[in-house]
Design an enzyme around this catalytic site. Structure first.
Site, PDB file in Angstrom:
ATOM      1  N   TYR A 157       4.519   6.298   9.127  1.00  0.00           N
ATOM      2  CA  TYR A 157       3.933   7.011   7.787  1.00  0.00           C
ATOM      3  C   TYR A 157       5.120   7.882   7.104  1.00  0.00           C
ATOM      4  O   TYR A 157       4.933   8.113   5.946  1.00  0.00           O
ATOM      5  CB  TYR A 157       2.846   7.804   8.298  1.00  0.00           C
ATOM      6  CG  TYR A 157       1.836   8.240   7.292  1.00  0.00           C
ATOM      7  CD1 TYR A 157       1.291   7.071   6.603  1.00  0.00           C
ATOM      8  CD2 TYR A 157       1.693   9.326   6.976  1.00  0.00           C
ATOM      9  CE1 TYR A 157       0.432   7.540   5.396  1.00  0.00           C
ATOM     10  CE2 TYR A 157       0.889   9.789   5.869  1.00  0.00           C
ATOM     11  CZ  TYR A 157      -0.061   8.801   5.204  1.00  0.00           C
ATOM     12  OH  TYR A 157      -0.771   8.963   4.111  1.00  0.00           O
ATOM     13  N   LYS A 164       1.482  14.205   2.294  1.00  0.00           N
ATOM     14  CA  LYS A 164       0.129  14.567   2.587  1.00  0.00           C
ATOM     15  C   LYS A 164      -0.099  16.219   2.781  1.00  0.00           C
ATOM     16  O   LYS A 164      -1.376  16.597   2.563  1.00  0.00           O
ATOM     17  CB  LYS A 164      -0.714  13.572   3.824  1.00  0.00           C
ATOM     18  CG  LYS A 164      -0.745  12.190   3.339  1.00  0.00           C
ATOM     19  CD  LYS A 164      -1.898  12.191   2.016  1.00  0.00           C
ATOM     20  CE  LYS A 164      -2.108  10.697   1.732  1.00  0.00           C
ATOM     21  NZ  LYS A 164      -2.964  10.526   0.389  1.00  0.00           N
TER      22      LYS A 164
HETATM   23  P1  NAD Z   1      -5.483   1.401  -2.560  1.00  0.00           P
HETATM   24  O1  NAD Z   1      -4.191   0.867  -2.540  1.00  0.00           O
HETATM   25  O2  NAD Z   1      -6.497   0.693  -2.941  1.00  0.00           O
HETATM   26  O3  NAD Z   1      -5.385   2.704  -3.622  1.00  0.00           O
HETATM   27  C1  NAD Z   1      -4.104   3.358  -3.992  1.00  0.00           C
HETATM   28  C2  NAD Z   1      -4.188   3.473  -5.422  1.00  0.00           C
HETATM   29  O4  NAD Z   1      -3.423   4.470  -5.665  1.00  0.00           O
HETATM   30  C3  NAD Z   1      -4.182   2.204  -6.173  1.00  0.00           C
HETATM   31  O5  NAD Z   1      -5.283   2.008  -6.917  1.00  0.00           O
HETATM   32  C4  NAD Z   1      -2.933   2.476  -6.955  1.00  0.00           C
HETATM   33  O6  NAD Z   1      -3.062   2.029  -8.236  1.00  0.00           O
HETATM   34  C5  NAD Z   1      -2.840   4.006  -7.234  1.00  0.00           C
HETATM   35  N1  NAD Z   1      -1.748   4.418  -7.565  1.00  0.00           N
HETATM   36  C6  NAD Z   1      -0.676   4.490  -6.900  1.00  0.00           C
HETATM   37  N2  NAD Z   1       0.450   4.882  -7.957  1.00  0.00           N
HETATM   38  C7  NAD Z   1      -0.029   5.381  -9.069  1.00  0.00           C
HETATM   39  C8  NAD Z   1       0.393   5.914 -10.127  1.00  0.00           C
HETATM   40  N3  NAD Z   1       1.581   6.292 -10.454  1.00  0.00           N
HETATM   41  N4  NAD Z   1      -0.641   6.444 -11.099  1.00  0.00           N
HETATM   42  C9  NAD Z   1      -1.814   5.959 -11.020  1.00  0.00           C
HETATM   43  N5  NAD Z   1      -2.361   5.439  -9.809  1.00  0.00           N
HETATM   44  C10 NAD Z   1      -1.309   5.053  -8.790  1.00  0.00           C
HETATM   45  O7  NAD Z   1      -5.444   2.122  -1.031  1.00  0.00           O
HETATM   46  P2  NAD Z   1      -6.486   3.133  -0.389  1.00  0.00           P
HETATM   47  O8  NAD Z   1      -6.293   3.127   0.845  1.00  0.00           O
HETATM   48  O9  NAD Z   1      -7.649   3.123  -1.042  1.00  0.00           O
HETATM   49  O10 NAD Z   1      -5.756   4.487  -0.869  1.00  0.00           O
HETATM   50  C11 NAD Z   1      -6.495   5.346  -1.676  1.00  0.00           C
HETATM   51  C12 NAD Z   1      -6.101   6.965  -1.114  1.00  0.00           C
HETATM   52  O11 NAD Z   1      -6.637   6.997   0.291  1.00  0.00           O
HETATM   53  C13 NAD Z   1      -4.619   7.452  -1.129  1.00  0.00           C
HETATM   54  O12 NAD Z   1      -4.385   8.828  -1.268  1.00  0.00           O
HETATM   55  C14 NAD Z   1      -4.383   7.057   0.547  1.00  0.00           C
HETATM   56  O13 NAD Z   1      -3.353   7.872   0.965  1.00  0.00           O
HETATM   57  C15 NAD Z   1      -5.811   7.562   1.032  1.00  0.00           C
HETATM   58  N6  NAD Z   1      -5.944   6.999   2.591  1.00  0.00           N
HETATM   59  C16 NAD Z   1      -5.847   5.796   2.740  1.00  0.00           C
HETATM   60  C17 NAD Z   1      -6.386   5.521   4.278  1.00  0.00           C
HETATM   61  C18 NAD Z   1      -6.110   4.265   4.729  1.00  0.00           C
HETATM   62  O14 NAD Z   1      -5.897   3.735   5.815  1.00  0.00           O
HETATM   63  N7  NAD Z   1      -6.205   3.039   3.894  1.00  0.00           N
HETATM   64  C19 NAD Z   1      -6.506   6.505   5.105  1.00  0.00           C
HETATM   65  C20 NAD Z   1      -6.545   7.896   4.620  1.00  0.00           C
HETATM   66  C21 NAD Z   1      -6.325   8.022   3.339  1.00  0.00           C
HETATM   67  O1  0WE Z   2      -1.817   6.837   2.852  1.00  0.00           O
HETATM   68  C1  0WE Z   2      -1.783   5.661   3.372  1.00  0.00           C
HETATM   69  C2  0WE Z   2      -0.814   4.739   2.612  1.00  0.00           C
HETATM   70  C3  0WE Z   2       0.108   5.208   1.400  1.00  0.00           C
HETATM   71  C4  0WE Z   2       0.926   4.262   0.902  1.00  0.00           C
HETATM   72  C5  0WE Z   2       1.108   2.911   1.214  1.00  0.00           C
HETATM   73  C6  0WE Z   2       2.289   2.293   0.627  1.00  0.00           C
HETATM   74  C7  0WE Z   2       2.282   0.571   0.855  1.00  0.00           C
HETATM   75  C8  0WE Z   2       2.619  -0.137  -0.614  1.00  0.00           C
HETATM   76  C9  0WE Z   2       1.947   4.734   0.052  1.00  0.00           C
HETATM   77  N1  0WE Z   2       2.910   4.157  -0.505  1.00  0.00           N
HETATM   78  C10 0WE Z   2       2.990   2.549  -0.328  1.00  0.00           C
HETATM   79  N2  0WE Z   2       4.079   2.207  -0.961  1.00  0.00           N
HETATM   80  C11 0WE Z   2       4.223   0.795  -1.124  1.00  0.00           C
HETATM   81  O2  0WE Z   2       4.989   0.236  -1.562  1.00  0.00           O
HETATM   82  N3  0WE Z   2      -2.432   5.383   4.457  1.00  0.00           N
HETATM   83  C12 0WE Z   2      -2.924   6.419   5.006  1.00  0.00           C
HETATM   84  C13 0WE Z   2      -2.512   3.916   4.964  1.00  0.00           C
HETATM   85  C14 0WE Z   2      -1.495   4.041   6.022  1.00  0.00           C
HETATM   86  O3  0WE Z   2      -0.079   3.773   5.770  1.00  0.00           O
HETATM   87  C15 0WE Z   2       0.730   3.792   7.001  1.00  0.00           C
HETATM   88  C16 0WE Z   2      -0.422   4.051   7.987  1.00  0.00           C
HETATM   89  C17 0WE Z   2      -1.829   4.147   7.469  1.00  0.00           C
HETATM   90  C18 0WE Z   2      -2.782   4.435   7.984  1.00  0.00           C
HETATM   91  C19 0WE Z   2       1.949   3.541   7.443  1.00  0.00           C
HETATM   92  C20 0WE Z   2       2.418   3.744   8.556  1.00  0.00           C
HETATM   93  C21 0WE Z   2       1.586   3.864   9.712  1.00  0.00           C
HETATM   94  C22 0WE Z   2       0.011   4.263   9.333  1.00  0.00           C
END
Ligand code: NAD
Ligand code: 0WE
Length: 265
Positions: A157, A164
């Site tokens: 991460y 975060k």
């Molecule tokens: P996702 O890829 O569906 O959404 C991420 C979004 O960020 C995308 O829609 C992308 O277009 C947008 N984005 C990235 N750079 C951008 C920019 N410069 N301008 C505008 N938009 C931008 O993935 P997700 O998992 O739905 O992520 C949404 C949020 O949830 C993130 O903050 C992520 O850290 C958080 N989150 C995800 C998880 C997980 O496990 N998926 C867990 C906890 C928190």
């Molecule tokens: O916040 C996230 C992911 C955020 C994220 C993901 C990407 C993938 C594509 C930010 N930047 C990028 N850049 C890219 O090019 N999560 C909470 C999901 C996530 O990501 C991990 C996790 C979990 C959960 C990465 C390592 C370990 C656990």
């Protein structure tokens, strides 16, 4: 009648039907909110326009949060369609892919650190500043999505952890900044969900398995569950809650060692 009837919500971060923003949009729609969606770039535009149609959303607008002008333009465009806003959802995170593999100290760079913090944390404050003017009615709510990697190290991460942590501090300072306007600011710390942002992360499947063996509910969470909590936090039912991070993680954050790892399950 839904508990968001009469509310207007702007939802960012929609990239696919696995996005957490999709779960949030669905729950808010179900509870009666009127929706506006944003998309990051032209590539996502047709997809998000299609989602807007499916949700009966008023509008889909472009906004790359790396660009101040686009944030300002978004607020200008939205204000021509709506005379006010009740809910702002920030569901955006980004770090350069190379930052999210291997040990933190081997992967982190000055540029990667800056980008991760700018897109994943600062952008929430930038959007909040631009939209607080439209949230005049009182009872406004802002929400962001975070992950427990802010508090505890997680393999790969990396720089997203500090980003975060910054985002969660942002929640508290924004809550203080707009509290007198009757606007609440909260975060949801979601458990891991297989979205685009989680795809291609090395070892994600193994981490999911560890998660399922650790969380009291013995499973991961869904975007629908996150969506329901988001709808609640942004509704008047949560009128006393601000500056808070709510865990929607099947209880993972509450565990030291689960019985599974002591052969006592
Ligand atoms: P996702 O890829 O569906 O959404 C991420 C979004 O960020 C995308 O829609 C992308 O277009 C947008 N984005 C990235 N750079 C951008 C920019 N410069 N301008 C505008 N938009 C931008 O993935 P997700 O998992 O739905 O992520 C949404 C949020 O949830 C993130 O903050 C992520 O850290 C958080 N989150 C995800 C998880 C997980 O496990 N998926 C867990 C906890 C928190
Ligand atoms: O916040 C996230 C992911 C955020 C994220 C993901 C990407 C993938 C594509 C930010 N930047 C990028 N850049 C890219 O090019 N999560 C909470 C999901 C996530 O990501 C991990 C996790 C979990 C959960 C990465 C390592 C370990 C656990």
């Amino acid at each position: 009648m839904g508990f968001l009837t009469g509310k207007r919500a702007l939802i960012t971060g929609l990239a696919s039907n696995r996005s957490i923003a999709w779960g949030i949009a669905g729950a808010m729609k179900r509870e009666g909110a009127e929706l506006a969606l944003t998309y990051q770039n032209e590539k996502l535009k047709p997809r998000v326009e299609q989602f807007a149609t499916e949700l009966g959303a008023t509008v889909a607008l472009g906004c790359d949060v790396a660009d101040d002008d686009q944030i300002e333009q978004l607020a200008t465009d939205l204000s021509t369609r709506w005379d006010g806003l009740d809910i702002l959802v920030h569901s955006i995170a980004y770090a350069p892919r190379e930052e999210l593999d291997g040990l933190y100290l081997d992967a982190v760079t000055r540029d990667g650190f800056a980008i991760a913090h700018e897109i994943s944390s600062y952008s929430f404050a930038a959007l909040a500043r631009e939209f607080r003017g439209m949230m005049q009615d009182g009872n406004g709510a802002m929400l962001t999505l975070t992950y427990i990697g802010s508090l505890r190290s997680m393999p790969g991460y990396n720089v997203m952890g500090p980003a975060k942590a910054s985002l969660e501090a942002n929640v508290r300072y924004l809550a203080q900044s707009v509290g007198s306007q009757g606007i609440r600011v909260n975060g949801i710390s979601a458990g891991p969900i297989r979205t685009l942002a989680a795809s291609g992360i090395r070892g994600f499947k193994k981490m999911m398995t560890f998660y399922e063996h650790t969380a009291p509910l013995g499973r991961g969470v869904t975007i629908e569950e996150v969506g329901n909590a988001a709808a609640f936090l942004c509704s008047d039912l949560a009128s006393g809650i601000t500056g808070e991070i709510l865990y929607v993680d099947a209880g993972f954050q509450s565990v030291g060692i689960s019985p599974y790892f002591a052969n006592q399950d």
